[in-house]
Design a protein around this motif. Structure first.
Motif: not given
Length: 174
Positions: A103, A105-106, A146, A148, A150
């Protein structure tokens, strides 16, 4: 006697008799003064604390050899050493293998002195087909995206040719 509690790879708590202690971590050092009856907590400036949330730190990167003209070793951007940099050359691209799908996120990029070039990030699950995740933005030497997803692979693409004095100090994936 002197008691030392290692908090992480950058910070230590000391207690015991009055003394001065030299603390070394990751090629950096500092001196702490211990006072009787008190706990002294000291962090070595520039040392990275562990565990870290940076999924790119120490990972395998591409290309590795031979490198395109003007490009230095991309591993310098994920080695955790603030004294090494990756020089991408013109329109350089590096890929970090996170080892498995993770995962994200940033994504952060920190550059040395000089003009920071435009950058974009791509994600891939198989290392063959990449999809655009977005452009890194910000002011100063640090840029952030930023995002999102995986992915297993995170690619950083640099547009144009950075100044000779400019290099990527750190590429972090959180």
């Amino acid at each position: 006697g002197l008691r030392a509690e290692v908090v992480d790879a950058a910070t230590v708590r000391l207690s015991g008799p009055a003394c001065r202690v030299r603390i070394e971590a990751q090629g950096r050092s500092t001196v702490a003064t211990v006072r009787p009856g008190r706990v002294t907590e000291t962090t070595v400036r520039g040392a990275l604390a562990y565990p870290t949330t940076d999924q790119a730190l120490g990972r395998t990167v591409f290309p590795n050899a031979p490198l395109p003209a003007g490009m230095s070793e991309p591993a310098a951007a994920v080695d955790g050493d603030p004294d090494t940099v990756w020089r991408p050359g013109r329109d350089g691209r590096m890929v970090v293998d996170l080892g498995a799908r993770r995962a994200v996120q940033r994504v952060e990029a920190e550059w040395s002195t000089g003009h920071v070039p435009a950058m974009s990030v791509e994600f891939s699950d198989d290392g063959i087909r990449y999809r655009r995740a977005g452009a890194l933005t910000g002011r100063g030497r640090e840029r952030t995206l930023r995002a999102s997803g995986s992915p297993r692979y995170v690619a950083l693409r640099v547009s144009g040719a950075p100044e000779r004095s400019t290099g990527l100090l750190r590429l972090s994936v959180h």
